[in-house]
Design an enzyme around this catalytic site. Structure first.
Site, PDB file in Angstrom:
ATOM      1  N   ASP A  74       1.021  -1.133  -0.053  1.00  0.00           N
ATOM      2  CA  ASP A  74       0.158  -0.071   0.172  1.00  0.00           C
ATOM      3  C   ASP A  74       0.831   1.469   0.280  1.00  0.00           C
ATOM      4  O   ASP A  74       2.046   1.321   0.074  1.00  0.00           O
ATOM      5  CB  ASP A  74      -1.050  -0.044   1.240  1.00  0.00           C
ATOM      6  CG  ASP A  74      -0.216  -0.415   2.522  1.00  0.00           C
ATOM      7  OD1 ASP A  74       1.149  -0.181   2.635  1.00  0.00           O
ATOM      8  OD2 ASP A  74      -0.752  -0.916   3.487  1.00  0.00           O
ATOM      9  N   ASN A 143      -7.209  -2.821  14.521  1.00  0.00           N
ATOM     10  CA  ASN A 143      -8.408  -2.950  13.886  1.00  0.00           C
ATOM     11  C   ASN A 143      -8.576  -4.155  13.069  1.00  0.00           C
ATOM     12  O   ASN A 143      -9.483  -4.499  12.505  1.00  0.00           O
ATOM     13  CB  ASN A 143      -9.015  -1.956  13.164  1.00  0.00           C
ATOM     14  CG  ASN A 143      -8.367  -1.423  11.834  1.00  0.00           C
ATOM     15  OD1 ASN A 143      -7.317  -2.183  11.537  1.00  0.00           O
ATOM     16  ND2 ASN A 143      -8.793  -0.571  11.212  1.00  0.00           N
ATOM     17  N   HIS A 145      -7.074  -4.843  10.114  1.00  0.00           N
ATOM     18  CA  HIS A 145      -6.703  -4.577   8.876  1.00  0.00           C
ATOM     19  C   HIS A 145      -5.293  -5.125   8.402  1.00  0.00           C
ATOM     20  O   HIS A 145      -4.328  -5.321   8.953  1.00  0.00           O
ATOM     21  CB  HIS A 145      -6.480  -3.053   8.364  1.00  0.00           C
ATOM     22  CG  HIS A 145      -5.290  -2.256   8.701  1.00  0.00           C
ATOM     23  ND1 HIS A 145      -5.472  -0.837   8.826  1.00  0.00           N
ATOM     24  CD2 HIS A 145      -4.069  -2.442   8.898  1.00  0.00           C
ATOM     25  CE1 HIS A 145      -4.372  -0.360   9.425  1.00  0.00           C
ATOM     26  NE2 HIS A 145      -3.518  -1.473   9.333  1.00  0.00           N
ATOM     27  N   GLU A 150      -9.353  -1.783   5.324  1.00  0.00           N
ATOM     28  CA  GLU A 150      -9.847  -1.684   6.573  1.00  0.00           C
ATOM     29  C   GLU A 150     -11.279  -2.691   6.965  1.00  0.00           C
ATOM     30  O   GLU A 150     -11.728  -2.974   6.130  1.00  0.00           O
ATOM     31  CB  GLU A 150     -10.437  -0.123   6.662  1.00  0.00           C
ATOM     32  CG  GLU A 150      -9.094   0.696   6.334  1.00  0.00           C
ATOM     33  CD  GLU A 150      -8.376   0.799   7.811  1.00  0.00           C
ATOM     34  OE1 GLU A 150      -7.937  -0.089   8.270  1.00  0.00           O
ATOM     35  OE2 GLU A 150      -7.651   2.006   7.784  1.00  0.00           O
TER      36      GLU A 150
END
Ligand code: PGA
Length: 253
Positions: A74, A143, A145, A150
């Site tokens: 990313d 979280n 990811h 996400e």
């Protein structure tokens, strides 16, 4: 302590340094066995130690990156390559400038592409035409990811633009002067591409990751915890330090 949950081999190391060394050994073994390996690479605080070890191994002639090709997971959007918080800058600083990978073999999503859709399409096409990823290195967000996939209602398959979660922006603000400077969007490889990697190496350290590691390994498979999909991958190695393994040690012993 080592154990297996479905297709996932879990290794718990005593320290971050040990975790990093083990991870580097696995990446180097991949490259030594297949010198023209396609590596999927991750950024963030977690793999810094692994990159340091790989540079050391390269300097000691234990691994050669000449024919290796890489695809990063990313990049923030928008961000300039010269920004020292770009993943382009990070990769150069932590790995590429220290080893002998050819510039043409390095791929990172373009954080200031004008035509995002084209950028994403070309990125996936390039991975596919290169023969797919042999070994994908992953970190994990608090979280759940992986890459910047996400928590969501569905799994996004290809490379795409994402809106970053408030939790991610907060977590990553530690690298910026202020939270306002953290980009709100990013370009991320999708879940299909990650799942199509032949092997996956996921690293996590520190107590802040302990709860999500338990959910990833033992929770329901759901796009709400993107990393949980790895339960369905046949060849995953998870390397943790003791703190990140806090809630699972008794389950994998
Ligand atoms: P970290 O990030 O390595 O900085 O904790 C991991 C991630 O967000 O994937």
């Amino acid at each position: 302590m080592k154990n297996k949950i479905r297709g996932m081999r879990i290794i718990v190391s005593d320290t971050y340094e040990e975790m990093s060394k083990k991870a580097a050994t696995i990446v180097a073994a991949q490259v030594n066995l297949k010198p023209n390996s396609i590596l999927g690479l991750a950024t963030g605080g977690t793999p810094v130690g692994m990159y340091k070890e790989l540079v050391k191994m390269y300097n000691d002639d234990e691994v050669d990156f000449e024919d290796v090709k890489s695809f990063n997971l990313d990049e923030y959007y928008p961000i300039d390559k010269t920004n020292n918080q770009s993943y382009y800058y990070y990769m150069n600083d932590n790995l590429f400038k220290h080893i002998n990978m050819k510039e043409d073999n390095i791929n990172i999503p373009n954080g200031h592409a004008e035509d995002i859709e084209k950028e994403c399409y070309e990125y996936d096409k390039n991975i596919y035409n290169s023969g797919g990823i042999d070994l994908q290195v992953l970190g994990i967000g608090t979280n759940g990811h992986i890459g910047f996939n996400e928590p969501d209602l569905t799994f996004e398959s290809g490379t795409h633009k994402v809106k970053l979660d408030d939790e991610t922006i907060k977590a990553n603000s530690r690298f910026f002067d202020s939270i306002e400077e953290v980009p709100k969007e990013a370009i991320s490889m999708g879940m299909k591409t990650i799942m199509q990697s032949r092997k996956i190496l996921l690293l996590a350290n520190g107590e802040a990751k302990a709860k999500i590691i338990e959910k990833m390994l033992f929770g329901e498979i759901s796009p709400n915890v993107p990393a949980s999909i790895l339960q369905l991958h046949p060849h995953v190695i998870v390397i943790l330090d003791k703190e990140a393994a806090k809630y699972i040690e008794d389950k994998v012993n």
